[in-house]
Design a protein around this motif. Structure first.
Motif, PDB file in Angstrom:
ATOM      1  N   ARG A   2      75.893  28.148  10.212  1.00 51.91           N
ATOM      2  CA  ARG A   2      76.394  27.417  11.377  1.00 51.91           C
ATOM      3  C   ARG A   2      77.866  27.059  11.214  1.00 51.91           C
ATOM      4  O   ARG A   2      78.560  26.824  12.189  1.00 51.91           O
ATOM      5  CB  ARG A   2      75.555  26.156  11.596  1.00 51.91           C
ATOM      6  N   GLU A   3      78.341  26.988  10.005  1.00 54.73           N
ATOM      7  CA  GLU A   3      79.765  26.746   9.761  1.00 54.73           C
ATOM      8  C   GLU A   3      80.149  27.402   8.443  1.00 54.73           C
ATOM      9  O   GLU A   3      79.314  27.636   7.572  1.00 54.73           O
ATOM     10  CB  GLU A   3      80.068  25.248   9.706  1.00 54.73           C
ATOM     11  N   GLY A   4      81.429  27.726   8.307  1.00 54.55           N
ATOM     12  CA  GLY A   4      81.901  28.394   7.103  1.00 54.55           C
ATOM     13  C   GLY A   4      82.109  27.421   5.949  1.00 54.55           C
ATOM     14  O   GLY A   4      81.990  26.205   6.106  1.00 54.55           O
ATOM     15  N   HIS A 210      72.666  29.711   1.377  1.00 49.03           N
ATOM     16  CA  HIS A 210      73.044  31.127   1.395  1.00 49.03           C
ATOM     17  C   HIS A 210      73.495  31.555  -0.002  1.00 49.03           C
ATOM     18  O   HIS A 210      74.533  32.190  -0.167  1.00 49.03           O
ATOM     19  CB  HIS A 210      74.130  31.408   2.440  1.00 49.03           C
ATOM     20  N   THR A 213      73.956  35.400  -0.594  1.00 48.69           N
ATOM     21  CA  THR A 213      75.224  35.945  -0.102  1.00 48.69           C
ATOM     22  C   THR A 213      76.358  35.630  -1.064  1.00 48.69           C
ATOM     23  O   THR A 213      77.202  36.488  -1.358  1.00 48.69           O
ATOM     24  CB  THR A 213      75.546  35.370   1.285  1.00 48.69           C
ATOM     25  N   LEU A 260      83.307  42.261  11.534  1.00 53.23           N
ATOM     26  CA  LEU A 260      83.275  40.847  11.899  1.00 53.23           C
ATOM     27  C   LEU A 260      83.589  40.657  13.380  1.00 53.23           C
ATOM     28  O   LEU A 260      83.030  39.783  14.036  1.00 53.23           O
ATOM     29  CB  LEU A 260      84.276  40.058  11.042  1.00 53.23           C
ATOM     30  N   SER A 261      84.491  41.488  13.887  1.00 51.37           N
ATOM     31  CA  SER A 261      84.847  41.391  15.305  1.00 51.37           C
ATOM     32  C   SER A 261      83.675  41.786  16.188  1.00 51.37           C
ATOM     33  O   SER A 261      83.382  41.131  17.194  1.00 51.37           O
ATOM     34  CB  SER A 261      86.056  42.288  15.585  1.00 51.37           C
ATOM     35  N   THR A 263      80.319  41.998  15.293  1.00 49.75           N
ATOM     36  CA  THR A 263      79.053  41.283  15.088  1.00 49.75           C
ATOM     37  C   THR A 263      79.162  39.778  15.301  1.00 49.75           C
ATOM     38  O   THR A 263      78.208  39.140  15.750  1.00 49.75           O
ATOM     39  CB  THR A 263      78.531  41.543  13.669  1.00 49.75           C
ATOM     40  N   LEU A 264      80.319  39.182  14.970  1.00 50.54           N
ATOM     41  CA  LEU A 264      80.441  37.724  15.031  1.00 50.54           C
ATOM     42  C   LEU A 264      81.525  37.237  15.984  1.00 50.54           C
ATOM     43  O   LEU A 264      81.791  36.039  16.054  1.00 50.54           O
ATOM     44  CB  LEU A 264      80.721  37.163  13.626  1.00 50.54           C
ATOM     45  N   GLY A 265      82.176  38.156  16.675  1.00 47.51           N
ATOM     46  CA  GLY A 265      83.192  37.746  17.627  1.00 47.51           C
ATOM     47  C   GLY A 265      84.480  37.251  17.000  1.00 47.51           C
ATOM     48  O   GLY A 265      85.268  36.563  17.656  1.00 47.51           O
ATOM     49  N   GLN A 266      84.716  37.604  15.727  1.00 48.74           N
ATOM     50  CA  GLN A 266      85.953  37.203  15.067  1.00 48.74           C
ATOM     51  C   GLN A 266      87.108  38.073  15.562  1.00 48.74           C
ATOM     52  O   GLN A 266      86.903  39.169  16.091  1.00 48.74           O
ATOM     53  CB  GLN A 266      85.807  37.351  13.553  1.00 48.74           C
TER      54      GLN A 266
END
Length: 310
Positions: A2-4, A210, A213, A260-261, A263-266
């Motif tokens: 949910r957050e980095g 995580h 990961t 990342l762009s 799959t995660l919208g980065q």
């Protein structure tokens, strides 16, 4: 997630996994016997030499700064990678000249392309609030690589397999233990900021949810370190080995940014960053020319007839 998490929080678990990966690899390869040994309390233990100790300390700094570079908020992965990879490309012929090694023309062409890649990267947009932190990280990284390449050139780049393996083992047995130990000491200091984040990295590893990961990051990082070091220890000049080592990392960074762009919208890689990456790959292609031409000459040469003996 949910957050980095911050790069400092990530370091304890990832570097500990790298440490385990290093010992497992050297043990499976049975390479410990290649290191120098001394008698300690009746036991023969592997010990590094002066140059491999220095190289191991530099490698520890490289591992830490690389992980941090890819976790700086607002900093593009490709941008940071171009500065770090391109900077090492620039250092390679400088170290060769200092070490008295001949630098061939493809290496000088690759150097020019590398300068172009760094110039393009410098034109990319980066958050000004992170400029000093990013510059400090890249500066430590490049300084560590300069001394590491200098140590390799002085001692190990002879083309002899036994010499290269000995150097590799002695360097690796220093790098990750020193890094993990340094992080542990800083974490014990506690407090706010970096030390507090490092302590959280050690104490909250399970609660973050995580762990797999974070361990994977460390193991994969150690994998790139193993194969990257073996490439750098090749007997040819640094101006050849470094671009071969670096180009795959740049491609990986571009691919990671794209994934990342999607799959995660980065944010994806910008046009300037893609141009810089292409220049680095072009540098590697230029360096491959002599090897490809030599292979073709060998393939086209007529077989040598055996000399008849009376």
């Amino acid at each position: 997630m949910r957050e980095g998490i911050s790069g400092f929080t990530l370091l304890p678990v990832s570097t500990s996994a790298s440490l385990v990966g290093m010992f497992v690899f050297l043990s499976l390869m049975r390479w410990w016997r290649h290191a120098g040994h001394r008698e300690v309390l009746g036991f023969r233990v592997p010990v590094p030499g002066r140059w491999t100790l220095l190289s191991g300390l530099c490698s520890a700094a490289i591992i830490g700064t690389t992980t941090l570079a890819y976790t700086l908020p607002g900093a593009s992965i490709v941008f940071m990678m171009l500065l770090m990879r391109g900077g090492v490309l620039v250092l390679a012929p400088v170290v060769d000249v200092i070490s008295g090694r001949r630098v061939r023309w493809p290496s000088w062409v690759a150097l020019g392309l590398s300068f172009g890649a760094v110039a393009v990267a410098a034109g990319s947009s980066v958050s000004p609030t992170l400029t000093l932190l990013a510059a400090a990280d890249v500066g430590v990284y490049l300084a560590a690589y300069f001394f590491r390449l200098r140590a390799m050139s002085h001692l190990a780049k002879s083309g002899e397999r036994e010499v290269s393996i000995r150097y590799f083992v002695e360097e690796q047995m220093v790098a990750t233990p020193v890094l993990v130990g340094t992080l542990a000491v800083l974490a014990l200091l506690g407090g706010e900021g970096m030390c507090g984040e490092l302590r959280a990295g050690f104490t909250e590893a399970l609660s973050r949810g995580h762990l797999f990961t974070e361990v994977s990051v460390g193991l994969l990082s150690q994998g790139t370190g193993i194969f990257g070091a073996l490439i750098l220890l090749d007997g040819r000049e640094n101006a050849f080995c470094v671009p071969v080592n670096r180009a795959s990392s740049v491609l990986a960074g571009v691919l990671a940014t794209g994934l990342l762009s999607v799959t995660l919208g980065q944010p994806g890689a910008g046009a300037l960053e893609l141009v810089g990456a292409a220049l680095v790959v072009a540098a590697m292609a230029v360096l491959a020319v002599p090897s490809v031409m030599a292979a073709r000459r060998r393939a086209a040469a007529p077989p040598v007839a055996p000399i008849a003996r009376p």
